[in-house]
Design a protein around this motif. Sequence first.
Motif, short mmCIF file in Angstrom:
data_model
loop_
_atom_site.label_atom_id
_atom_site.label_comp_id
_atom_site.label_asym_id
_atom_site.label_seq_id
_atom_site.Cartn_x
_atom_site.Cartn_y
_atom_site.Cartn_z
N UNK A 42 0.80 -1.24 -0.05
CA UNK A 42 -0.01 -0.06 0.01
C UNK A 42 0.97 1.12 0.15
N UNK A 43 0.70 1.93 -0.92
CA UNK A 43 1.24 3.35 -1.18
C UNK A 43 2.86 3.11 -1.99
N UNK A 90 -9.23 -6.49 9.79
CA UNK A 90 -9.16 -7.47 8.58
C UNK A 90 -10.40 -6.85 7.90
N UNK A 91 -11.51 -6.68 8.60
CA UNK A 91 -12.78 -6.34 7.61
C UNK A 91 -12.68 -4.86 6.79
N UNK A 92 -11.89 -4.10 7.48
CA UNK A 92 -11.52 -2.73 6.89
C UNK A 92 -10.58 -3.06 5.81
N UNK A 119 4.47 -11.97 1.81
CA UNK A 119 4.35 -12.23 3.43
C UNK A 119 3.53 -11.07 4.04
N UNK A 120 2.55 -11.54 4.63
CA UNK A 120 1.62 -10.60 5.33
C UNK A 120 1.79 -10.38 6.68
N UNK A 121 1.31 -9.82 7.61
CA UNK A 121 1.26 -9.93 9.14
C UNK A 121 1.09 -10.97 9.68
N UNK A 156 -3.15 -8.00 5.41
CA UNK A 156 -3.30 -9.64 5.24
C UNK A 156 -2.65 -10.06 3.86
N UNK A 157 -2.42 -11.25 4.29
CA UNK A 157 -2.01 -12.22 2.78
C UNK A 157 -2.98 -11.91 1.87
N UNK A 158 -4.48 -12.26 2.15
CA UNK A 158 -5.16 -12.15 1.19
C UNK A 158 -5.41 -11.03 0.51
N UNK A 159 -5.29 -9.88 1.25
CA UNK A 159 -5.36 -8.41 0.85
C UNK A 159 -4.19 -8.17 -0.16
#
Length: 199
Positions: free
Chosen positions: A12-13, A57-59, A117-119, A94-97
């Motif tokens: 992101x960014x 996660x939802x956000x 790699x996500x959190x 998140x990895x899925x995001x």
Amino acid sequence: MHDAKAWIFDLDGTLTLAQHDFVAIREELGIPADEDILGYLEKLPEDQASELSRQLDAIELRLARDVAAAPGAARLIRHLRDTGKQVGILTRNLHSVALSSLEVLGIADCFEPEHILGRAEALPKPDPAGIHHLLGLWSVEPKEAVMVGDFRFDLEAGRAAGCRTCLLHEHDSWPGLADLHLPDCERLLVYLQGFADTH
């Protein structure tokens, strides 16, 4: 930077246009304005941290629907892959995001799933654990790798891992942390192609 064997990117960014309004996210979650979101969650009792993590996660999943590519991001990643470089993602999301965002950008095929790699897969930046993990998978020395991002956590993680660092941001807000500062992916691609064209 031209001789680096591996490039690790924030998401992101960096590869996407910045869309996380962290002030608004903190307000929605009831987190103090001066706190790092993930750092704050780590300090909470488990049940409270779990509930706020679920809301976070939802956000992020909601924001992922509107992701947009940063200028030159897709062409930069494809250039690196086409010239034999290893590429990976290290994000506090998140990895899925991350995977969803890369699909929207049209470059999910450039990354092996285990190279994203996500959190949940690595301690969040500025901890360098995720960088060390990726370099281990690739058998690449830290000095042969570049950590690319738009925030000081990215640069601090790269520094802590012994990598070179590249800040992609309009302003060089953290002088001394970045080995290279450029405004965006487009300019980084021009920089790399320009070097290749003259050597």
